[in-house]
Enzyme design. Structure first.
Site, PDB file in Angstrom:
ATOM      1  N   ARG A  41      20.035  61.529   8.465  1.00  0.00           N
ATOM      2  CA  ARG A  41      21.165  60.970   7.706  1.00  0.00           C
ATOM      3  C   ARG A  41      22.034  62.149   7.300  1.00  0.00           C
ATOM      4  NH1 ARG A  41      21.311  56.642   2.833  1.00  0.00           N
ATOM      5  NH2 ARG A  41      21.207  55.338   4.694  1.00  0.00           N
ATOM      6  N   HIS A  91      26.591  53.345  10.911  1.00  0.00           N
ATOM      7  CA  HIS A  91      25.247  53.094  10.346  1.00  0.00           C
ATOM      8  C   HIS A  91      24.529  52.071  11.235  1.00  0.00           C
ATOM      9  CE1 HIS A  91      22.021  53.042   7.614  1.00  0.00           C
ATOM     10  NE2 HIS A  91      22.546  52.422   6.578  1.00  0.00           N
ATOM     11  N   GLN A 143      21.234  49.903  10.210  1.00  0.00           N
ATOM     12  CA  GLN A 143      21.502  48.819   9.262  1.00  0.00           C
ATOM     13  C   GLN A 143      21.932  47.547   9.992  1.00  0.00           C
ATOM     14  OE1 GLN A 143      21.326  48.768   5.723  1.00  0.00           O
ATOM     15  NE2 GLN A 143      21.464  46.602   6.199  1.00  0.00           N
ATOM     16  N   ASP A 195      30.347  45.644   1.397  1.00  0.00           N
ATOM     17  CA  ASP A 195      29.624  46.899   1.121  1.00  0.00           C
ATOM     18  C   ASP A 195      30.306  47.545  -0.077  1.00  0.00           C
ATOM     19  OD1 ASP A 195      27.983  49.141   1.338  1.00  0.00           O
ATOM     20  OD2 ASP A 195      29.053  50.006   3.036  1.00  0.00           O
ATOM     21  N   CYS A 227      24.470  45.619   2.681  1.00  0.00           N
ATOM     22  CA  CYS A 227      23.421  46.562   3.112  1.00  0.00           C
ATOM     23  C   CYS A 227      22.684  47.174   1.931  1.00  0.00           C
ATOM     24  CB  CYS A 227      24.025  47.640   3.995  1.00  0.00           C
ATOM     25  SG  CYS A 227      25.193  48.721   3.141  1.00  0.00           S
ATOM     26  N   ARG A 260      15.058  46.224   7.784  1.00  0.00           N
ATOM     27  CA  ARG A 260      15.239  47.627   8.179  1.00  0.00           C
ATOM     28  C   ARG A 260      13.910  48.151   8.741  1.00  0.00           C
ATOM     29  NH1 ARG A 260      19.233  50.733   5.863  1.00  0.00           N
ATOM     30  NH2 ARG A 260      18.488  52.259   7.359  1.00  0.00           N
TER      31      ARG A 260
HETATM   32  N1   CP Z   1      21.371  50.432   3.258  1.00  0.00           N
HETATM   33  C1   CP Z   1      20.917  51.704   3.210  1.00  0.00           C
HETATM   34  O1   CP Z   1      20.997  52.469   4.180  1.00  0.00           O
HETATM   35  O2   CP Z   1      20.343  52.050   2.030  1.00  0.00           O
HETATM   36  P1   CP Z   1      19.870  53.494   1.555  1.00  0.00           P
HETATM   37  O3   CP Z   1      21.114  54.321   1.306  1.00  0.00           O
HETATM   38  O4   CP Z   1      19.086  53.251   0.313  1.00  0.00           O
HETATM   39  O5   CP Z   1      19.052  54.118   2.645  1.00  0.00           O
HETATM   40  N1  NVA Z   2      28.990  52.717   3.095  1.00  0.00           N
HETATM   41  C1  NVA Z   2      27.854  53.201   2.343  1.00  0.00           C
HETATM   42  C2  NVA Z   2      26.586  52.682   2.925  1.00  0.00           C
HETATM   43  C3  NVA Z   2      25.339  53.075   2.196  1.00  0.00           C
HETATM   44  C4  NVA Z   2      24.083  52.587   2.830  1.00  0.00           C
HETATM   45  C5  NVA Z   2      27.869  54.709   2.292  1.00  0.00           C
HETATM   46  O1  NVA Z   2      28.118  55.341   3.318  1.00  0.00           O
HETATM   47  O2  NVA Z   2      27.666  55.258   1.211  1.00  0.00           O
END
Ligand code: CP
Ligand code: NVA
Length: 308
Positions: free
Chosen positions: A107, A134, A137, A225, A266, A294
């Site tokens: 990530r 992402h 997700q 989101d 998400c 997930r």
């Molecule tokens: N939805 C998601 O990716 O959550 P986290 O940021 O908690 O991993």
């Molecule tokens: N759009 C959000 C998703 C988190 C899972 C971010 O990138 O922070």
């Protein structure tokens, strides 16, 4: 090398196989305590590195648990604590990690970091979120829609709010799984042109409608989101809130969708900003099934990457 970097760069038949495998593994676990290993141990003897340059709850725990259920082991690494955060190149990090582990999930911020990791790793790399996409997700989201309502093909999916990284992977999924996607949000937060063009070229042009009530009419699935993503500057918060308020998913907006429509987010959510608690905890909401899935979807993704 089978990297899982994005939905639009992965073969559609392989994506379908992963969703079906995730569902199969989920069913096989039915009624068993969470901590128990799967009967099949496809990752036995495998070591997986989970690298986080941004915070995470779901991605971190679901990957960790998923690997262990399949008989493998994990190490969770924070970008800051690695030499990566202190000047070592991504390419060298990828080469070194590949000597120790069988799979890397990362990530990160810039998509270029993920691409460079994949280019130089000699083991598969999985995208656990970048500023731009992402994919894990949305694999879980497709699985969740289908387990509640059957095939997502030709359904109407409406995204409300910011045209962000999670939306981008929905745009890719629209092309790969063949559903209709509508974006409703302010022009200033429109999705990237590249993704709109990509979906159109795949024969699934994205509808853009600035009126949220008109956009949501007849929807099978309504998605939103957070209004401020992890890579967005804190200084953008107030302006974004002002621009996005009209796109909040509340009961009034949900009443425009089909009666059997689903609501997804998400998570993490800012309750009563992008969606009200009445919707998040209401009859259309499947947000915690998404979170659970997930785990199952990513187990299938890891098996695909490793050819297991
Ligand atoms: N939805 C998601 O990716 O959550 P986290 O940021 O908690 O991993
Ligand atoms: N759009 C959000 C998703 C988190 C899972 C971010 O990138 O922070």
């Amino acid at each position: 090398m089978k990297h899982f970097l994005d939905i639009h760069t992965t073969d559609a038949a392989d994506l379908r196989q992963m969703i079906d495998m995730g569902q199969k593994m989920k069913s096989a676990r039915n009624g068993r305590p969470k901590g128990t290993p799967d009967d099949e141990q496809p990752l036995k003897g495998h070591m997986v590195a989970l690298i986080f340059e941004k915070p995470s709850t779901r991605t971190r725990v679901s990957f960790d648990v998923g690997v262990r259920q399949m008989g493998g082991e994990t190490m969770v690494l924070s970008g800051r604590e690695m030499q990566l955060g202190h000047g070592e190149t991504i390419a060298d990090t990828a080469r070194v990690l590949s000597r120790y582990v069988d799979l890397i999930m990362i990530r990160t911020f810039e998509e270029a970091t993920l691409q460079e990791m994949a280019e130089h790793a000699t083991v598969p790399v999985i995208n656990g979120l970048t500023n731009r996409t992402h994919p894990c997700q949305i694999m879980a989201d497709i699985m969740t829609y289908e387990e509640h309502r059957g095939p997502i093909a030709d359904k109407k999916v409406v995204w409300c709010g910011d045209g962000n990284n999670v939306f981008a992977s929905f745009a890719h999924a629209a092309g790969q799984f063949g559903f209709d996607l509508t974006f409703t949000g302010p022009e200033t937060l429109d999705p990237e042109r590249a993704w709109i063009d990509w979906a159109a070229a795949k024969g699934r042009p994205i509808t853009i409608d600035r009126d949220p009530h008109r956009a949501v009419a007849g929807a099978d699935l309504v998605v939103t989101d957070t209004w401020v993503s992890m890579h967005d500057p804190e200084s953008a918060k107030e302006r974004r809130h002002n621009q996005l308020r009209a796109y909040q998913v509340n009961e009034d907006l949900m009443s425009k969708a089909k009666p059997e429509s689903l609501f997804m987010h998400c998570l993490p959510a800012h309750r009563n900003d992008e969606a009200t608690s009445a919707v998040m905890d209401g009859p259309h909401s499947v947000i915690f099934d998404e979170a659970e899935n997930r785990l199952h979807a990513q187990k299938a993704i890891m098996r695909w990457c490793l050819g297991k």
